[in-house]
Motif scaffolding. Structure first.
Motif, short mmCIF file in Angstrom:
data_model
loop_
_atom_site.label_atom_id
_atom_site.label_comp_id
_atom_site.label_asym_id
_atom_site.label_seq_id
_atom_site.Cartn_x
_atom_site.Cartn_y
_atom_site.Cartn_z
N HIS A 11 0.96 -1.21 0.03
CA HIS A 11 -0.07 -0.07 -0.05
C HIS A 11 0.88 1.31 0.18
N ILE A 12 2.17 1.11 -0.15
CA ILE A 12 3.02 2.28 0.00
C ILE A 12 2.67 3.24 -0.83
N ARG A 13 2.53 3.12 -2.02
CA ARG A 13 2.42 4.20 -2.81
C ARG A 13 1.08 4.23 -3.47
N GLU A 14 0.52 5.26 -4.48
CA GLU A 14 -0.69 5.26 -4.85
C GLU A 14 -1.17 4.19 -5.81
N THR A 40 5.67 11.97 7.72
CA THR A 40 4.07 12.50 7.36
C THR A 40 3.90 11.98 6.03
N PHE A 41 4.76 11.36 5.52
CA PHE A 41 4.34 10.68 4.04
C PHE A 41 3.87 9.38 3.80
N CYS A 42 3.91 8.75 5.06
CA CYS A 42 4.10 7.05 5.21
C CYS A 42 2.83 6.65 5.80
N VAL A 43 2.21 5.62 5.20
CA VAL A 43 1.20 4.92 5.55
C VAL A 43 1.46 3.45 6.73
N LEU A 93 20.15 2.45 4.36
CA LEU A 93 19.55 3.55 5.48
C LEU A 93 18.97 4.69 4.79
N PRO A 94 17.63 4.54 4.82
CA PRO A 94 17.07 5.37 4.03
C PRO A 94 17.15 6.71 4.65
N ILE A 95 17.22 8.00 3.85
CA ILE A 95 17.37 9.55 4.37
C ILE A 95 16.26 10.11 3.77
N GLN A 96 15.69 9.90 2.78
CA GLN A 96 14.53 10.41 2.01
C GLN A 96 14.63 11.83 1.44
N ALA A 97 15.55 12.75 2.13
CA ALA A 97 15.73 14.32 1.66
C ALA A 97 17.10 14.49 2.45
N GLY A 113 20.17 3.90 0.06
CA GLY A 113 19.23 4.69 0.55
C GLY A 113 17.68 4.77 -0.13
N ASP A 114 16.78 5.28 0.52
CA ASP A 114 15.55 5.68 -0.12
C ASP A 114 15.57 7.29 -0.12
N PHE A 115 14.91 7.71 -1.17
CA PHE A 115 14.79 9.23 -1.36
C PHE A 115 13.19 9.51 -1.95
N ILE A 116 12.87 10.61 -1.46
CA ILE A 116 11.54 11.01 -2.03
C ILE A 116 11.87 12.27 -2.70
N THR A 117 11.50 12.48 -3.87
CA THR A 117 11.55 13.89 -4.69
C THR A 117 10.07 14.53 -4.59
N SER A 142 14.76 5.67 -5.38
CA SER A 142 14.32 7.17 -5.32
C SER A 142 12.76 7.04 -5.99
N PHE A 143 11.85 7.78 -5.32
CA PHE A 143 10.45 7.38 -5.53
C PHE A 143 9.94 9.24 -5.77
N LYS A 144 8.89 9.29 -6.51
CA LYS A 144 8.18 10.63 -6.55
C LYS A 144 7.17 10.56 -5.29
N TYR A 145 6.98 11.71 -4.58
CA TYR A 145 6.10 11.63 -3.47
C TYR A 145 4.72 11.35 -4.06
N SER A 146 4.29 10.52 -3.26
CA SER A 146 2.86 10.01 -3.58
C SER A 146 1.74 10.44 -2.37
N ASN A 147 0.72 11.21 -2.71
CA ASN A 147 0.06 11.61 -1.54
C ASN A 147 -0.69 10.48 -1.31
N ARG A 148 -0.57 10.25 0.22
CA ARG A 148 -1.45 9.01 0.48
C ARG A 148 -2.40 9.49 1.63
N PRO A 149 -3.79 9.57 1.16
CA PRO A 149 -4.88 9.72 2.19
C PRO A 149 -4.62 9.00 3.60
N1 5AD Z 1 5.24 8.77 -1.49
C1 5AD Z 1 6.71 8.15 -2.13
N2 5AD Z 1 7.54 7.16 -1.54
C2 5AD Z 1 7.07 6.84 -0.28
N3 5AD Z 1 7.80 5.84 0.44
C3 5AD Z 1 6.98 5.78 1.36
N4 5AD Z 1 5.85 6.27 1.39
C4 5AD Z 1 6.30 7.20 0.16
C5 5AD Z 1 5.19 7.98 -0.43
N5 5AD Z 1 4.00 8.21 0.17
C6 5AD Z 1 9.09 5.51 0.07
C7 5AD Z 1 10.16 5.80 1.05
C8 5AD Z 1 10.39 4.60 1.95
C9 5AD Z 1 10.14 3.51 0.74
C10 5AD Z 1 9.76 2.11 1.48
O1 5AD Z 1 9.01 3.93 0.22
O2 5AD Z 1 11.13 6.40 0.53
O3 5AD Z 1 11.72 4.47 2.71
#
Ligand code: 5AD
Ligand code: SF4
Length: 459
Positions: free
Chosen positions: A49-52, A173-176, A279-283, A319-323, A350-357
């Motif tokens: 369920h992590i992304r859209e 705050t982005f994560c389900v 070791l995710p940093i995200q940003a 790492g994991d990163f969100i843009t 790396s992932f594009k930010y995905s808006n999670r209700p």
């Molecule tokens: N949007 C984008 N990426 C996300 N992740 C988690 N939630 C979101 C989101 N809402 C990414 C983070 C996390 C990885 C498993 O998925 O980078 O470390």
């Protein structure tokens, strides 16, 4: 006759673990796991369920299973359809309402109840009172780990997964995940040691300790005291050092705030611990990290990396990163590129930010336009590719410790993973899955390496 169970696993390694454990739970009922969907008497779709669009993907996959179920019913049989995992947890009600042909919807903390849920579904079917699927998405008061069977029903192959920790209290705050997996829970050390014994007995050569916040593990030790993950790794390594000296260990996924000194020290002196850390940093911008509620600054992360490199100079960092997190400016994004260069990541997702209700991020103003997030994503991916290319090229001529795990694209070729978790392609007629050999690296590229076997003795 054995009934056939097909499990489709989406998402992370924890889901791979859960799928294996669901098969273990169903094995005493006569279900044998199959890799062929056409044979299945029962299917479990283990969802992420992590992304859209997660739920939409599940509904489209379920469409195929509905056709299979109806065809089986027309022949007088049936296919039991279950949905498990994080979409089941988060959107269970919608699933049973929109897909009434689904027999069971079982959340991530309730799958030890599969036998009784199946029995309930069967009773409802016989009595003709069925109609909607059975929904089991409560977080039970006691841990599912206390109710899972001891037996491993299918040998996992060269790599064994072992869940030591589950859930998350960090609430980025982005994560389900805190909502789908629940609160942080650490299994006691004794249960982990017993499960490691069983995995090792199946012949695994690598064990990955799993948890959404694996390095937050602080389970009860056999001495009644709280142990840290560093201590656990040391004890696990020592436990098998004589009988299985080649066993290697890793752990995932970690949070920078939980990298304590005992764990960092384990990277210096636990012989079987792989020199690899996800070791995710995200940003990289402190204001974005703050808005993400990460609980650390860029500089804290770099300090951890520095300590890790002192402990283990060759460690490969991923790492994991969100843009495009809400409010991320061009200058903020530059900080992400900067920290990626400074930390010298060997790999990255790396992932594009995905808006999670339901997450705080979904309510934040200043959402970043999709085109901007995409552009940043491409720039970041290009940089990460450059860095992984550098890391991999630096391995040319070296001999790496490779565990072969799956067939490659070309015939006669196998893919193995090094101690740094790089994918290594080798074509060698003598090679088979499960082999663990020293491989001389002949080429290092952004996503993979080529190598050849020079010596045949174990790495
Ligand atoms: N949007 C984008 N990426 C996300 N992740 C988690 N939630 C979101 C989101 N809402 C990414 C983070 C996390 C990885 C498993 O998925 O980078 O470390
Ligand atoms: Fe999600 Fe953050 Fe928890 Fe990781 S630490 S699972 S990103 S809330």
């Amino acid at each position: 006759m054995a009934k056939k169970l097909f499990i489709k696993t989406h998402g992370c390694q924890m889901n791979v673990y859960d799928s294996a454990r669901m098969a273990d739970v169903l094995a005493p009922l006569g279900y044998a796991r199959t890799e062929t969907p056409d044979d299945a008497d029962m299917v479990i779709i283990n969802t992420c369920h992590i992304r859209e669009k997660a739920a939409e993907k599940v509904f489209s996959e379920l469409g195929h299973w509905r056709i299979r179920k109806h065809a089986a019913q027309a022949r007088g049989g049936d296919v039991t359809i279950a949905v498990a995992g994080c979409v089941a947890q988060a959107e269970g009600k919608e699933l049973v309402n929109r897909a009434p042909f689904v027999d069971l919807v079982v959340g991530s903390q309730a799958y030890h109840q599969l036998p009784e849920l199946l029995a309930r579904a069967e009773r409802a079917r016989v009595k003709g009172t069925g109609g909607r699927g059975i929904l089991a998405t409560d977080f039970p008061p006691d841990s599912k780990f206390d109710h899972l069977p001891d037996e491993i029903s299918v040998a996992p192959g060269p790599v064994g997964y072992l869940a030591v920790q589950e859930g998350c209290d960090k609430f980025c705050t982005f994560c389900v995940v805190p909502y789908t997996r629940g609160a942080e829970y650490s299994r006691p050390a004794a249960a982990i040691l017993r499960e490691a014994d069983r995995l090792v007995a199946t012949g695994v050569q690598e064990i990955a300790l799993l948890g959404q916040n694996v390095n937050a593990w602080h389970g009860e030790g056999p001495d009644g005291k709280s142990w840290s993950l560093g201590r656990l790794l040391r004890v696990l390594n020592d436990r098998f050092a004589k009988t299985h000296p080649h066993l290697r260990w890793r752990y995932t996924t970690s949070h920078p705030r939980e990298m304590d000194d005992e764990l960092i020290a384990a990277h210096a002196d636990v012989a079987g611990l792989m020199p690899f850390l996800h070791l995710p940093i995200q940003a990289g911008s402190d204001s974005v990290l703050k808005a993400m509620n990460r609980g650390h600054r860029a500089e804290d992360y770099l300090r951890v990396v520095e300590k890790l490199r002192v402990a283990r100079p060759d460690i490969a960092l991923s790492g994991d990163f969100i843009t495009g997190f809400p409010g991320e400016s061009d200058a903020d994004f530059e900080q992400t590129l900067k920290i990626v260069r400074e930390a010298r990541f060997a790999a990255g997702y790396s992932f594009k930010y995905s808006n999670r209700p339901g997450t705080p991020g979904s309510l934040m103003g200043r959402q970043v336009p999709d085109a901007v997030s995409s552009e940043r994503l491409h720039a970041l991916q290009a940089l990460l590719q450059d860095l992984s290319g550098d890391f991999n090229r630096a391995c040319e001529g070296r001999e790496l410790d490779v565990l072969f795990q799956k067939p490659g694209r070309q015939s006669g070729q196998l893919i193995g993973y090094s101690q740094y978790m790089q994918a290594i392609y080798v074509a060698d007629p003598m090679l088979k899955i499960g082999d663990r050999l020293p491989v001389t690296i002949t080429g290092g590229y952004a996503n993979s390496l080529a190598g050849e076997i020079v010596r045949r003795e174990a790495a």
